[in-house]
Structures are given as C-alpha cells and as structure tokens.
Design a protein around this motif. Structure first.
Motif, PDB file in Angstrom:
ATOM      1  N   VAL A   5      36.150  26.962   0.616  1.00  0.00           N
ATOM      2  CA  VAL A   5      34.890  27.251   1.006  1.00  0.00           C
ATOM      3  C   VAL A   5      34.511  27.935   2.317  1.00  0.00           C
ATOM      4  O   VAL A   5      35.303  27.771   3.252  1.00  0.00           O
ATOM      5  CB  VAL A   5      34.192  25.650   1.183  1.00  0.00           C
ATOM      6  N   LEU A   6      33.590  28.861   2.058  1.00  0.00           N
ATOM      7  CA  LEU A   6      33.275  29.725   3.457  1.00  0.00           C
ATOM      8  C   LEU A   6      31.980  29.476   3.794  1.00  0.00           C
ATOM      9  O   LEU A   6      30.904  29.441   2.988  1.00  0.00           O
ATOM     10  CB  LEU A   6      33.185  31.158   2.866  1.00  0.00           C
ATOM     11  N   HIS A   7      31.650  28.651   4.881  1.00  0.00           N
ATOM     12  CA  HIS A   7      30.577  28.123   5.374  1.00  0.00           C
ATOM     13  C   HIS A   7      29.852  28.911   6.381  1.00  0.00           C
ATOM     14  O   HIS A   7      30.779  29.367   7.273  1.00  0.00           O
ATOM     15  CB  HIS A   7      30.619  26.797   5.899  1.00  0.00           C
ATOM     16  N   VAL A   8      28.741  29.680   6.432  1.00  0.00           N
ATOM     17  CA  VAL A   8      28.130  30.546   7.268  1.00  0.00           C
ATOM     18  C   VAL A   8      26.734  29.793   7.669  1.00  0.00           C
ATOM     19  O   VAL A   8      25.953  29.616   7.275  1.00  0.00           O
ATOM     20  CB  VAL A   8      27.885  31.973   6.692  1.00  0.00           C
ATOM     21  N   PRO A   9      26.921  29.080   9.026  1.00  0.00           N
ATOM     22  CA  PRO A   9      25.692  28.239   9.329  1.00  0.00           C
ATOM     23  C   PRO A   9      24.337  29.254   9.278  1.00  0.00           C
ATOM     24  O   PRO A   9      24.601  30.633   9.540  1.00  0.00           O
ATOM     25  CB  PRO A   9      25.937  28.031  10.980  1.00  0.00           C
ATOM     26  N   LYS A  10      23.305  28.589   9.678  1.00  0.00           N
ATOM     27  CA  LYS A  10      22.095  29.441   9.949  1.00  0.00           C
ATOM     28  C   LYS A  10      22.129  30.191  11.020  1.00  0.00           C
ATOM     29  O   LYS A  10      22.784  30.029  12.368  1.00  0.00           O
ATOM     30  CB  LYS A  10      20.984  28.170  10.473  1.00  0.00           C
ATOM     31  N   GLY A  11      21.711  31.409  11.051  1.00  0.00           N
ATOM     32  CA  GLY A  11      21.761  32.547  11.949  1.00  0.00           C
ATOM     33  C   GLY A  11      22.750  33.547  11.720  1.00  0.00           C
ATOM     34  O   GLY A  11      22.892  34.742  12.294  1.00  0.00           O
ATOM     35  N   LEU A  12      23.774  33.270  10.637  1.00  0.00           N
ATOM     36  CA  LEU A  12      24.717  34.000  10.114  1.00  0.00           C
ATOM     37  C   LEU A  12      25.543  34.560  11.358  1.00  0.00           C
ATOM     38  O   LEU A  12      25.956  35.842  11.031  1.00  0.00           O
ATOM     39  CB  LEU A  12      24.099  35.043   9.295  1.00  0.00           C
ATOM     40  N   ASP A  13      25.952  33.998  12.524  1.00  0.00           N
ATOM     41  CA  ASP A  13      26.576  34.617  13.419  1.00  0.00           C
ATOM     42  C   ASP A  13      28.053  34.210  13.609  1.00  0.00           C
ATOM     43  O   ASP A  13      29.080  34.454  14.505  1.00  0.00           O
ATOM     44  CB  ASP A  13      25.902  34.652  14.806  1.00  0.00           C
ATOM     45  N   ARG A  14      28.365  33.321  12.571  1.00  0.00           N
ATOM     46  CA  ARG A  14      29.644  32.700  12.860  1.00  0.00           C
ATOM     47  C   ARG A  14      30.044  32.208  11.253  1.00  0.00           C
ATOM     48  O   ARG A  14      29.197  31.905  10.432  1.00  0.00           O
ATOM     49  CB  ARG A  14      29.942  31.773  13.753  1.00  0.00           C
ATOM     50  N   ALA A  15      31.422  31.898  10.925  1.00  0.00           N
ATOM     51  CA  ALA A  15      31.711  31.411   9.780  1.00  0.00           C
ATOM     52  C   ALA A  15      33.163  30.480   9.817  1.00  0.00           C
ATOM     53  O   ALA A  15      33.734  30.628  10.778  1.00  0.00           O
ATOM     54  CB  ALA A  15      32.022  32.596   8.869  1.00  0.00           C
ATOM     55  N   TYR A  16      33.103  29.589   8.803  1.00  0.00           N
ATOM     56  CA  TYR A  16      34.208  28.915   8.936  1.00  0.00           C
ATOM     57  C   TYR A  16      34.873  28.925   7.264  1.00  0.00           C
ATOM     58  O   TYR A  16      34.011  28.694   6.419  1.00  0.00           O
ATOM     59  CB  TYR A  16      34.012  27.322   9.122  1.00  0.00           C
ATOM     60  N   LEU A  17      36.057  28.945   7.179  1.00  0.00           N
ATOM     61  CA  LEU A  17      36.644  28.913   5.798  1.00  0.00           C
ATOM     62  C   LEU A  17      37.762  27.678   5.800  1.00  0.00           C
ATOM     63  O   LEU A  17      38.586  27.561   6.714  1.00  0.00           O
ATOM     64  CB  LEU A  17      37.497  30.231   5.552  1.00  0.00           C
ATOM     65  N   PHE A  18      37.740  26.804   4.815  1.00  0.00           N
ATOM     66  CA  PHE A  18      38.452  25.830   4.566  1.00  0.00           C
ATOM     67  C   PHE A  18      38.932  25.618   3.045  1.00  0.00           C
ATOM     68  O   PHE A  18      38.277  26.152   2.379  1.00  0.00           O
ATOM     69  CB  PHE A  18      37.791  24.373   5.296  1.00  0.00           C
ATOM     70  N   SER A  19      40.069  25.092   3.079  1.00  0.00           N
ATOM     71  CA  SER A  19      40.557  24.676   1.745  1.00  0.00           C
ATOM     72  C   SER A  19      40.407  23.191   1.304  1.00  0.00           C
ATOM     73  O   SER A  19      40.423  22.409   2.222  1.00  0.00           O
ATOM     74  CB  SER A  19      42.055  25.028   1.414  1.00  0.00           C
ATOM     75  N   LEU A  20      40.143  23.041  -0.022  1.00  0.00           N
ATOM     76  CA  LEU A  20      40.251  21.694  -0.321  1.00  0.00           C
ATOM     77  C   LEU A  20      41.609  21.522  -1.153  1.00  0.00           C
ATOM     78  O   LEU A  20      41.885  22.508  -2.195  1.00  0.00           O
ATOM     79  CB  LEU A  20      39.186  21.384  -1.328  1.00  0.00           C
ATOM     80  N   PRO A  21      42.375  20.669  -1.165  1.00  0.00           N
ATOM     81  CA  PRO A  21      43.590  20.448  -1.893  1.00  0.00           C
ATOM     82  C   PRO A  21      43.427  20.359  -3.501  1.00  0.00           C
ATOM     83  O   PRO A  21      42.377  19.716  -3.959  1.00  0.00           O
ATOM     84  CB  PRO A  21      44.364  18.923  -1.516  1.00  0.00           C
ATOM     85  N   ARG A  22      44.008  21.021  -4.166  1.00  0.00           N
ATOM     86  CA  ARG A  22      43.987  21.131  -5.736  1.00  0.00           C
ATOM     87  C   ARG A  22      44.194  19.682  -6.240  1.00  0.00           C
ATOM     88  O   ARG A  22      43.532  19.128  -7.140  1.00  0.00           O
ATOM     89  CB  ARG A  22      44.946  22.009  -6.491  1.00  0.00           C
ATOM     90  N   ASP A  23      44.911  18.765  -5.597  1.00  0.00           N
ATOM     91  CA  ASP A  23      44.961  17.612  -6.211  1.00  0.00           C
ATOM     92  C   ASP A  23      44.022  16.253  -5.405  1.00  0.00           C
ATOM     93  O   ASP A  23      44.384  15.145  -5.391  1.00  0.00           O
ATOM     94  CB  ASP A  23      46.443  17.080  -5.888  1.00  0.00           C
ATOM     95  N   LEU A  24      43.078  16.865  -4.661  1.00  0.00           N
ATOM     96  CA  LEU A  24      42.334  15.943  -3.996  1.00  0.00           C
ATOM     97  C   LEU A  24      41.477  15.031  -5.105  1.00  0.00           C
ATOM     98  O   LEU A  24      40.781  15.545  -6.074  1.00  0.00           O
ATOM     99  CB  LEU A  24      41.054  16.829  -3.160  1.00  0.00           C
ATOM    100  N   VAL A  25      41.483  13.526  -4.826  1.00  0.00           N
ATOM    101  CA  VAL A  25      40.928  12.883  -5.772  1.00  0.00           C
ATOM    102  C   VAL A  25      39.257  12.788  -5.585  1.00  0.00           C
ATOM    103  O   VAL A  25      38.957  12.426  -4.324  1.00  0.00           O
ATOM    104  CB  VAL A  25      41.433  11.424  -5.549  1.00  0.00           C
TER     105      VAL A  25
END
Length: 372
Positions: A101-121
């Motif tokens: 998931v790539l999350h860009v907050p309001k204002g579009l001046d920064r971004a965060y990329l994180f993964s979710l485990p494929r085996d996440l329950v």
C-alpha cells in the motif's frame, strides 16, 4: 501528449509508479511457481481474466483547462499487487503474493509504502459476485476467492479478484483504496535490464533456492532443488534483471517473509534512485525503452487514470518517500500454523497513519523505517 513529451518531473514519476508496481510483484514470491509445480519455463501470457492495460500516454490537456489530476489533493492510497498465476495450468486461480500500500497524505508532499504479509490472517468479506460467503483466512486467498466466475470454473478473473482483495485490504487498514496495479512476473528482468541494472545494499547473505550462478534454473529434486546455487553476499551489489528477480523472491532466509518484504522495498528505492540519479526522465528515448519493457505485465486498475495520479504526485520530494516495515508474528495453536498477524506496534502504525500522525510515530519507533 506522448510520454516522451512530458515535463521531466512528471515523466520520471509516471515511470516511477510503473517501476514501483513491477518491483512489488517480485518480492513476495510470485515465482513460487517453480517450487510448487516444477515448471521452470517462463511464459509470456497475461494474467487470466486481466482487464486491458491502460495506456501510458494521455491526450494533451486543453490550454484553458486544468492539467490532469489537478483536482487530486489527497489523501491518496494505491494498492500494488503481485499475483501468483500459473498460466500453464488451465483455470488456475491467481493468488496475491505481494500486497503493498502506497499512502500519500493530504497535501501530497510525502508518501509511505508498506507491505502486508501474504499469510496475514484477515476477515475477507462476502463477495456475491464470486459466490464467496466470507470468512477469516490468509490475505493471499482474497484474490483467489474473488476471481471465481460462477458457471466458468476454468476462467478466473484477476480483475474481479482484485475487487475482493481491495475490499479486504481497505477493511483491515481502514484506508480507502483509490487505485492500484496488478502485475505478473513476466518482463520484470527485461525492465531492470532496460534500466541498466540496479545498485542495492544486500543486508544479509542470501543463497538462492532457484538459480545457479550462471542464471539458469536449478534442477528440481525430491524435497527441493539440486546443483550449484547463486549467492548474494552482504554488501553493495549491482544486480541485473534475473538477479533482482531472484534475490527479491527468497524467503527461506533469516527473517523469512518479513526479510523478503524488506528486500522488496529496498529494490523499490533502488529503482527510483536509478531513475532520478541518472536523469532518465530527461532522456525520452530511454523512457520509452523502459516503459515498453513492461508490455502486458502491468495492469492498472482504478477510477482515475495513472497519468492523472502521476501529475498529482509530481511535486512529491524523493526524500519524503518512506519505506515502512510492519513487524508480525505467527498465529496458531501448538504446531498448527494458521498464518501471520501484525504486532501491536505494527497495527498502531496503521492507526497513526489514518490520523495523520505517521511521522511522529515513526520518530518514536525508528526500527519500523526500512533503511538502505
């Protein structure tokens, strides 16, 4: 307006989004196909049931009108999915082996990329379109369950599977998903080679299960593979296409799937740095070459065109692009493994992200920030 005539910043960003999506595909093991089926051949067919890929270019905007994506102010959430599709197996249902998931907050001046485990329950909601009644199981199955087309058992729809996966990820993270990309592994090595390879710091010694030092596939054998192994030694390394593909798929290493997620994110950083450092956006012919390497390996899904989103993010500074590793642990009773769960620290990050307090939370929990 064709890609080659875009402003430099916009051009690199559009290419960067494509690169992010392609790398996302690789890291979580989409090529486990060889391990599970013994099929060492790579086909070029698109994902079964994939929608027609969106064109990279866009018509020239009217001089008197706003530019594409000018109305996008954020927050913006992109879901990048890598699917395990066995094109040689009729009716094989796609599994989401890479979920980012790539999350860009309001204002579009920064971004965060994180993964979710494929085996996440997770709780996968009911999906009448596929005849799925809902249940609690591994995240990777959401794409598979959603891809089922009633009356057409051998014609799964990856686009339909994405719908259920999107709903599942949205429900778990509390984030509205605005758009996304679904990818196969075909063409990834060509893309990296078109970039001239990537430079990355290998943070631990990694032995390949699947490749020999010459790049050929190891022979399958009872209980695994046999023959010499490609090894990625700790330190600064330059990886070509097949090496990047191979390195990022390894999960039977120290840290397991969480280490593989970290390596995936490091490759994303390496590719975006490559695009910026070499001024690729100022070389239209090189941009065209790299984008053409994608072919039908990239399928864009969303209500807004990828060009609109690229324009909207054109002011995003590279040093405000943060890679986040969410810690997790196994779930089960005794030796009965059910899957993975995020730790309280990982789940709290999602809460703080939604509240707009991600920077403060990461400052207090620096171990979550992926380095190198």
């Amino acid at each position: 307006m064709v890609l080659g005539s875009m402003a430099p910043r916009r051009r690199w960003l559009l290419l960067g989004l494509a690169a992010l999506a392609v790398v996302a595909l690789i890291a979580a093991g989409t090529v486990v196909i060889t391990r599970l089926t013994g099929d060492n051949k790579r086909g070029g067919a698109p994902v079964a049931g994939s929608p027609t890929p969106s064109p990279i270019g866009t018509p020239t905007p009217s001089p008197s009108g706003p530019p594409p994506g000018a109305d996008i102010t954020g927050p913006l959430n992109l879901l990048l999915v890598g699917v395990d599709t066995r094109v040689s197996v009729p009716g094989w249902e796609p599994h989401s082996d890479a979920v980012l998931v790539l999350h860009v907050p309001k204002g579009l001046d920064r971004a965060y990329l994180f993964s979710l485990p494929r085996d996440l329950v997770v709780d996968i909601p009911a999906f009448p379109k596929a005849g799925y009644k809902g249940g609690k199981t591994k995240l990777t199955h959401a794409m598979s369950f959603g891809s089922r087309v009633p009356g057409k058992p051998k014609q799964p729809s990856t686009a339909q599977g994405y719908e259920l996966l999107r709903s599942t990820v949205s429900g778990y993270t509390g984030l509205r998903i605005d758009a996304g990309a679904v990818l196969t592994f075909n063409g990834f090595d060509r893309l990296v080679n078109a970039l001239g390879g990537v430079d990355i710091y290998v943070d631990q010694r990694v032995e390949s299960l699947h490749r020999r030092p010459d790049g050929k596939y190891r022979e399958s054998a009872p209980g695994g593979y046999k023959g010499p192994q490609q090894v990625y030694e700790k330190g600064e390394q330059h990886l070509n296409g097949w090496q990047a593909l191979d390195y990022s798929r390894q999960r039977y290493i120290t840290g397991g799937d969480y280490a593989r997620q970290r390596h995936q994110q490091q490759l994303i950083r390496a590719m975006t740095r490559k695009i910026l450092d070499e001024g690729l956006a100022r070389q239209p012919e090189r941009v065209d070459q790299v984008v053409s390497a994608l072919g039908d390996t990239l399928v864009y899904v969303g209500g807004r065109r990828i060009v609109d989103i690229a324009y909207a993010l054109s002011g995003l500074p590279e040093n405000r692009f943060t890679l986040v590793g969410l810690p997790g642990s196994g779930v089960g009773k005794g030796s009965a493994y059910r899957g993975e769960q995020l730790t309280s620290e990982g789940r709290k990050f999602l809460t703080e992200l939604r509240a707009g307090r991600a920077d403060a939370y990461l400052s207090a929990h620096p171990a979550l920030v992926v380095k190198n």
